[in-house]
Scaffold this motif. Structure first.
Motif, PDB file in Angstrom:
ATOM      1  N   ARG A 227     -13.554 -46.544 -34.255  1.00 45.79           N
ATOM      2  CA  ARG A 227     -12.400 -45.923 -33.608  1.00 45.79           C
ATOM      3  C   ARG A 227     -12.038 -46.567 -32.271  1.00 45.79           C
ATOM      4  N   ARG A 228     -13.048 -47.127 -31.560  1.00 47.02           N
ATOM      5  CA  ARG A 228     -12.803 -47.538 -30.180  1.00 47.02           C
ATOM      6  C   ARG A 228     -13.399 -48.912 -29.871  1.00 47.02           C
ATOM      7  N   GLN A 229     -13.336 -49.839 -30.804  1.00 47.35           N
ATOM      8  CA  GLN A 229     -14.016 -51.101 -30.547  1.00 47.35           C
ATOM      9  C   GLN A 229     -13.400 -51.880 -29.383  1.00 47.35           C
ATOM     10  N   GLU A 230     -12.144 -51.608 -29.045  1.00 49.39           N
ATOM     11  CA  GLU A 230     -11.533 -52.305 -27.914  1.00 49.39           C
ATOM     12  C   GLU A 230     -12.174 -51.894 -26.584  1.00 49.39           C
ATOM     13  N   ASP A 231     -12.908 -50.779 -26.577  1.00 42.94           N
ATOM     14  CA  ASP A 231     -13.573 -50.308 -25.360  1.00 42.94           C
ATOM     15  C   ASP A 231     -15.064 -50.599 -25.360  1.00 42.94           C
ATOM     16  N   LEU A 232     -15.531 -51.377 -26.339  1.00 41.96           N
ATOM     17  CA  LEU A 232     -16.940 -51.738 -26.415  1.00 41.96           C
ATOM     18  C   LEU A 232     -17.101 -53.249 -26.337  1.00 41.96           C
ATOM     19  N   GLU A 233     -18.231 -53.675 -25.792  1.00 38.88           N
ATOM     20  CA  GLU A 233     -18.504 -55.100 -25.651  1.00 38.88           C
ATOM     21  C   GLU A 233     -19.165 -55.666 -26.908  1.00 38.88           C
ATOM     22  N   ALA A 234     -20.061 -54.891 -27.504  1.00 32.48           N
ATOM     23  CA  ALA A 234     -20.792 -55.334 -28.690  1.00 32.48           C
ATOM     24  C   ALA A 234     -21.481 -54.108 -29.285  1.00 32.48           C
ATOM     25  N   LEU A 235     -22.137 -54.326 -30.408  1.00 32.84           N
ATOM     26  CA  LEU A 235     -22.756 -53.224 -31.147  1.00 32.84           C
ATOM     27  C   LEU A 235     -24.143 -53.640 -31.613  1.00 32.84           C
ATOM     28  N   VAL A 236     -25.142 -52.796 -31.352  1.00 34.29           N
ATOM     29  CA  VAL A 236     -26.507 -53.021 -31.832  1.00 34.29           C
ATOM     30  C   VAL A 236     -26.903 -51.844 -32.709  1.00 34.29           C
ATOM     31  N   LEU A 237     -27.378 -52.135 -33.901  1.00 34.83           N
ATOM     32  CA  LEU A 237     -27.790 -51.104 -34.850  1.00 34.83           C
ATOM     33  C   LEU A 237     -29.281 -51.269 -35.129  1.00 34.83           C
ATOM     34  N   LEU A 238     -30.063 -50.277 -34.740  1.00 32.69           N
ATOM     35  CA  LEU A 238     -31.510 -50.311 -34.900  1.00 32.69           C
ATOM     36  C   LEU A 238     -31.918 -49.437 -36.083  1.00 32.69           C
ATOM     37  N   ALA A 239     -32.416 -50.058 -37.143  1.00 28.66           N
ATOM     38  CA  ALA A 239     -32.889 -49.308 -38.321  1.00 28.66           C
ATOM     39  C   ALA A 239     -31.858 -48.288 -38.780  1.00 28.66           C
TER      40      ALA A 239
ATOM     41  N   SER B  32     -17.962 -47.149 -14.598  1.00 27.12           N
ATOM     42  CA  SER B  32     -18.546 -48.479 -14.379  1.00 27.12           C
ATOM     43  C   SER B  32     -17.506 -49.582 -14.242  1.00 27.12           C
ATOM     44  N   GLY B  33     -16.291 -49.312 -14.737  1.00 29.92           N
ATOM     45  CA  GLY B  33     -15.273 -50.354 -14.748  1.00 29.92           C
ATOM     46  C   GLY B  33     -15.563 -51.452 -15.757  1.00 29.92           C
ATOM     47  N   ARG B  34     -16.417 -51.139 -16.741  1.00 33.72           N
ATOM     48  CA  ARG B  34     -16.814 -52.154 -17.727  1.00 33.72           C
ATOM     49  C   ARG B  34     -16.854 -51.539 -19.119  1.00 33.72           C
ATOM     50  N   ARG B  35     -16.734 -52.406 -20.103  1.00 33.84           N
ATOM     51  CA  ARG B  35     -16.944 -51.972 -21.482  1.00 33.84           C
ATOM     52  C   ARG B  35     -18.448 -51.978 -21.757  1.00 33.84           C
ATOM     53  N   PRO B  36     -19.018 -50.865 -22.187  1.00 32.86           N
ATOM     54  CA  PRO B  36     -20.457 -50.863 -22.471  1.00 32.86           C
ATOM     55  C   PRO B  36     -20.751 -51.496 -23.825  1.00 32.86           C
ATOM     56  N   LEU B  37     -21.973 -51.893 -23.985  1.00 31.96           N
ATOM     57  CA  LEU B  37     -22.478 -52.295 -25.293  1.00 31.96           C
ATOM     58  C   LEU B  37     -23.110 -51.065 -25.922  1.00 31.96           C
ATOM     59  N   ALA B  38     -22.774 -50.749 -27.166  1.00 30.92           N
ATOM     60  CA  ALA B  38     -23.295 -49.557 -27.838  1.00 30.92           C
ATOM     61  C   ALA B  38     -24.547 -49.907 -28.633  1.00 30.92           C
ATOM     62  N   ILE B  39     -25.589 -49.099 -28.453  1.00 29.88           N
ATOM     63  CA  ILE B  39     -26.844 -49.267 -29.190  1.00 29.88           C
ATOM     64  C   ILE B  39     -27.137 -47.968 -29.912  1.00 29.88           C
ATOM     65  N   GLY B  40     -27.264 -48.020 -31.241  1.00 24.85           N
ATOM     66  CA  GLY B  40     -27.571 -46.827 -32.020  1.00 24.85           C
ATOM     67  C   GLY B  40     -28.875 -46.979 -32.759  1.00 24.85           C
ATOM     68  N   TYR B  41     -29.703 -45.934 -32.724  1.00 28.37           N
ATOM     69  CA  TYR B  41     -31.015 -45.952 -33.370  1.00 28.37           C
ATOM     70  C   TYR B  41     -31.023 -44.962 -34.532  1.00 28.37           C
ATOM     71  N   CYS B  42     -31.348 -45.458 -35.730  1.00 23.88           N
ATOM     72  CA  CYS B  42     -31.436 -44.656 -36.952  1.00 23.88           C
ATOM     73  C   CYS B  42     -30.097 -43.952 -37.211  1.00 23.88           C
TER      74      CYS B  42
END
Length: 383
Positions: A185-197, A163-173
């Protein structure tokens, strides 16, 4: 009998009424009620077994695969313009969506009209779902380090390159813990973080149940050794122990529904997903039950990933924790402990349950829409 404070007055009123009741009349009334409920329960179970609904949603394209793990591109679904969208799909903000290792990933794409991922895709985002599949011969030897520092990181590498972009990570449970491990480990390659429950303090609110789950591990040890995995039935039994009466309540309710109604169809879709569980690799089962639940290793800073502790205080990404106020699987206090540890963390607490936040009637208004707005405000353009 000793009663909880909030029940004491009602218990006393009930005691007085029972004292005035004819024992034989009362006994007969209880027997009639039990028989009516048991009959209705059987009718509900049979109605579910013979309901005509079957899930027919086709999977989106697989853009990466390793072993039994696939990466599904929901940006290429018809809702997002289809595969013909080409460059338009690849320019949309990528979301690396990480579900649990236990239940099937398609709870996030349950059915027509109740698909979190297709809803996001229709609004200009590009959800990329990590479908773990079922543990094969290779995955049965996996630890959490193998899943996160190995397979999940390689999926991230592919997304960044493709994609040529840093993805946003979404994790569920449980997937939220995997996403957190990836971010650590790799936050420099992520745009943001979403934690669902997402749980963190496994002894918050219900420490006895967590210790009980851990106590099952020695009993399951022979099965884990022979099969190389924790069977689905055993996992289902652990979940059922959270609310032993839930099965009875939900099938009594289902028996009263019109089988042709959309509500009945949604019930069957969700129940089919719940019954379509996935076994857990033996090393992961030992880590989760023994370390997370038994020792509370995550909250105590003792959860090790590739030999290093997972420290949420070192994850400085913009982070959103969605903590369902009515969650009975992950107590809100457990998830809040993680939200409070994230330096750039924000928290929302919708009035929904653990599964309802993804597929319930209030999911779109209370979870999906606020989450979409939060993502759009933080999704950067191409690198």
């Amino acid at each position: 009998m000793p009663w909880k404070g909030e029940l004491a007055d009602r218990a006393e009123s009930l005691r007085q009424k029972l004292g005035a009741a004819d024992p034989e009349v009362f006994s007969a009334a209880v027997e009639r009620e039990v028989m009516q409920r048991m009959t209705l329960l059987a009718q509900g179970i049979e109605a579910y077994r013979h309901h005509p609904y079957r899930r027919v949603l086709p999977d989106p394209p697989v853009i990466w695969q390793e072993g039994d793990t696939r990466l599904l591109d929901y940006g290429a679904c018809p809702e997002a313009g289809g595969a013909e969208a080409g460059p338009a799909v690849q320019s949309a903000a990528p979301l690396l969506v990480v579900p649990s290792l236990i239940n099937r990933a398609y709870v996030l794409d349950l059915m027509e009209g109740r698909s979190f991922l297709r809803w996001l895709a229709a609004r200009g985002l590009r959800p990329l779902l990590v479908d773990w599949g079922r543990p094969g011969a290779q995955e049965r030897a996996f630890t959490l380090t193998d899943y996160i520092a190995g397979r999940l990181e390689r999926a991230l590498d592919f997304v960044v390159e493709e994609s040529g972009r840093r993805p946003l990570a979404i994790g569920y449970c449980m997937g939220g813990l995997l996403a957190l491990g990836l971010a650590a480990r790799r936050q420099e390659d992520l745009e943001a973080l979403v934690l669902l429950a997402t749980p963190w303090d496994f002894h918050a609110d219900n420490a006895p149940h967590s210790r009980l789950a851990a106590a099952c591990l020695p009993l399951a040890a022979p099965l884990l050794e022979v099969m190389g995995e924790m069977p689905v039935d055993l996992i289902q039994a652990l979940f059922a122990s959270l609310d032993p009466h839930l099965v009875v309540r939900k099938f009594l309710s289902f028996a009263r529904l019109d089988p042709a109604s959309s509500k009945a169809e949604a019930f069957v879709a969700l129940e089919d997903w719940l019954n379509d569980g996935v076994a857990l690799a033996a090393p992961v089962a030992r880590e989760c039950l023994g370390r997370w639940y038994g020792d509370n290793s995550a909250a105590r800073g003792q959860w090790l990933l590739a030999g290093r502790p997972v420290d949420p205080t070192a994850v400085t990404l913009p982070a959103l924790s969605v903590i369902p106020a009515q969650d009975r699987i992950v107590p809100p206090a457990s998830a809040l402990a993680l939200a409070n540890a994230l330096p750039a963390g924000e928290t929302v607490t919708p009035t929904v349950g653990h599964i309802g936040m993804m597929v319930g009637g209030r999911a779109e208004a209370s979870v999906w829409q606020p989450l979409q707005e939060w993502i759009l405000a933080r999704a950067a353009g191409p690198n």
